[in-house]
Design an enzyme around this catalytic site. Structure first.
Site, PDB file in Angstrom:
ATOM      1  N   SER A  26      -0.228   3.500  -8.746  1.00  0.00           N
ATOM      2  CA  SER A  26       0.035   2.349  -9.599  1.00  0.00           C
ATOM      3  C   SER A  26       1.273   2.658 -10.432  1.00  0.00           C
ATOM      4  CB  SER A  26      -1.197   2.026 -10.457  1.00  0.00           C
ATOM      5  OG  SER A  26      -1.009   0.830 -11.172  1.00  0.00           O
ATOM      6  N   HIS A  53      -0.007  -0.833  -6.593  1.00  0.00           N
ATOM      7  CA  HIS A  53      -0.186  -2.041  -7.407  1.00  0.00           C
ATOM      8  C   HIS A  53       1.167  -2.674  -7.721  1.00  0.00           C
ATOM      9  CE1 HIS A  53      -4.191  -0.273  -9.094  1.00  0.00           C
ATOM     10  NE2 HIS A  53      -4.342  -0.787  -7.889  1.00  0.00           N
ATOM     11  N   ASP A 146      -8.687   2.469 -10.711  1.00  0.00           N
ATOM     12  CA  ASP A 146      -8.750   2.104  -9.296  1.00  0.00           C
ATOM     13  C   ASP A 146      -8.456   3.325  -8.436  1.00  0.00           C
ATOM     14  OD1 ASP A 146      -8.983   0.526  -7.036  1.00  0.00           O
ATOM     15  OD2 ASP A 146      -6.912  -0.202  -7.143  1.00  0.00           O
TER      16      ASP A 146
END
Length: 205
Positions: A26, A53, A146
């Site tokens: 991310s 992401h 995540d």
């Protein structure tokens, strides 16, 4: 857990044979991914599937950016696509990306996971179901949780798990969340993760 990767013929690490690699990242992920993928040479044979992401309101340029900087083929994943050896796939923005049992890729628009779609957890968990022990999972820098559950699933199936050292991550939350759930096989710097990927492909050949 190993915290260094020697990468020498005189001291080779004990690594399993894997058929695929999944990677999640991310915040800070573009630079981290470029660093771990740059050592991969033309002819690299393992498929790599990545969730990074990104905002889903516009088209992603990840395939173009990485394709111009790496020696291996890079593309944005397509729904129902058969996974091809030696290809680096990026998840498309706005869709979760899963690996099916027949080793194809599939899109879905289920609820976001930690405010993210695509989700690292969904990719990792589905890939673990498909590849079982023949999978390597790599979790890098990121600002949410995540991927922690997904990389733990890979470990449950007997796959190889690799986490970036949070002390060296631009955003520590993602690797720290993974470490809170399980002890990975390797806790490494980005440079060592790149060398580990090279070695995994050498063993697979």
């Amino acid at each position: 857990m190993r915290t260094a990767f020697p990468g020498t013929d005189s001291d080779p690490p004990a690594l399993p044979r894997v058929n695929a690699i999944v990677v999640g990242a991310s915040a800070g992920g573009v630079e981290a991914l470029l660093k771990i993928f740059r050592p991969l040479r033309r002819g690299f044979t393992l498929p790599i599937i990545v969730v990074l992401h990104v905002p889903d309101e516009r088209r992603s340029l990840l395939a173009e950016v990485f394709g111009s900087n790496l020696a291996i083929p890079v593309k944005e994943a397509d729904d129902k696509e058969v996974i091809t050896p030696g290809t680096l796939y990026f998840a498309a923005p706005g869709y979760h990306l899963s690996v099916e049992e027949d080793l194809t890729l599939s899109f879905s628009q289920e609820e976001r996971v930690y405010h993210s779609r695509p989700s690292v957890d969904i990719l990792f968990e589905s890939a673990a179901d498909a590849y079982e022990a023949r999978l390597a999972g790599v979790l890098l820098t990121g600002a949410n949780n995540d991927g922690a559950r997904g990389i733990a699933r890979i470990r449950e199936y007997g796959g190889l798990t690799v986490v970036q050292d949070p002390a060296q991550a631009l955003a520590r939350a993602m690797p720290e969340a993974a470490l809170a759930l399980h002890t990975p096989d390797f806790l490494l710097s980005l440079a060592d993760i790149g060398q580990l990927l090279v070695e995994l492909e050498r063993i697979a050949c």
